[in-house]
Design a protein around this motif. Sequence first.
Motif, PDB file in Angstrom:
ATOM      1  N   TRP A   1       3.017   9.430   1.424  1.00  0.00           N
ATOM      2  CA  TRP A   1       4.099   9.762  -0.110  1.00  0.00           C
ATOM      3  C   TRP A   1       3.050   8.664  -1.603  1.00  0.00           C
ATOM      4  O   TRP A   1       3.322   9.204  -2.272  1.00  0.00           O
ATOM      5  N   VAL A   2       3.586   7.641  -0.893  1.00  0.00           N
ATOM      6  CA  VAL A   2       2.856   6.576  -2.306  1.00  0.00           C
ATOM      7  C   VAL A   2       1.739   7.027  -2.256  1.00  0.00           C
ATOM      8  O   VAL A   2       1.302   7.177  -3.774  1.00  0.00           O
ATOM      9  N   ASP A   3       0.278   7.345  -2.134  1.00  0.00           N
ATOM     10  CA  ASP A   3      -1.183   8.114  -2.572  1.00  0.00           C
ATOM     11  C   ASP A   3      -0.720   9.283  -3.821  1.00  0.00           C
ATOM     12  O   ASP A   3      -1.272   9.784  -4.481  1.00  0.00           O
ATOM     13  N   ASP A   4       0.588   9.803  -3.451  1.00  0.00           N
ATOM     14  CA  ASP A   4       0.677  11.153  -4.076  1.00  0.00           C
ATOM     15  C   ASP A   4       1.272  10.743  -5.687  1.00  0.00           C
ATOM     16  O   ASP A   4       1.186  11.318  -6.229  1.00  0.00           O
ATOM     17  N   ILE A   5       2.206   9.353  -5.151  1.00  0.00           N
ATOM     18  CA  ILE A   5       2.519   8.783  -6.455  1.00  0.00           C
ATOM     19  C   ILE A   5       1.458   8.649  -7.562  1.00  0.00           C
ATOM     20  O   ILE A   5       1.583   8.729  -8.573  1.00  0.00           O
TER      21      ILE A   5
END
Length: 320
Positions: free
Chosen positions: A66-70
Amino acid sequence: MDTGTWPRVAARRELDAAGVRPQLRPAYQRCRMLNAAHGRTYFLATRLLAPQQRPSVHALYGFARWVDDIVDDTDRRRTVADRQQALDRLDGELRAGLRAGSSDDPILAALIDTVTRHGIDPALFTDFMASMRMDLTVRAYPTRAALDAYIHGSAAVIGLQLLPVLGTVGPAGEAEPYAAALGGAFQLTNFLRDVGEDLDRGRVYLPMEELAVFGVDRDRLAWCRESGRPDRPVRRALADQVARTRSKYRAAEPGIALLAPWSRPCVRTAFTLYGEILDRIVESGYDVFRRRLAVSGPRRLEVAAGALGSVVAARLRRHV
């Protein structure tokens, strides 16, 4: 049983084995789907863990994804400030959820439950978020020390988050340096495989002073990306980086024996498959600018199948 039913049955068995409460099961299932869709090697390795361990690993992966996608959002309408705001909001929700012991967001709910179950240090997530914020503004790392500081938060802490889930045969503190080192080795492997893609995002994750020894700078790397092939100085520089990364694997390998026996086949499989990405890079002539190199599906299955005997033996010994 059709192909759509089997994953649902497998997921239910894992959740049953882990004793996950009914209200949290959809949250864990969402994390599992993210892992299956985006982390091919990682997900395959988790299949070698005991069923009760897998949901927690999926929860940790789901949050990191999730963080990587942001951070890597390709929507040009979203500015750096927008992504910074999204990270800050998520960080705040995570901190609040850890204090409260729950969250309305499914991924955070699964993560918080996992952190609570296994006593994972919340500070590891603070370090992780700090490195992810660096990705918004830092475009290159001048020295190995600077890159190592980033890798601590982006990858070493992942190994440390997983350690309580995997278990150890002795004090966890003895295994922690190895877990951190292996997380770093995996990250360095990704950096070498993804040189071209990272250039497209404006980033270079290789120490510039080490590249400069071979006459390589950002402009030369960009030329290789545009031409689709590495020149001789770049091949020499990447060969040096591969050698340095292999030394990280050698330093991390003794830590596998410190893990709980039933977790070793999983980590050994990931160790082998990620290491073989380096082999593919060398065999290709360091062709990391034109395509994304990977270990083939049949080879991944071969390595996993070879570990199955160790998995069965470890589980039998556990229940003797």
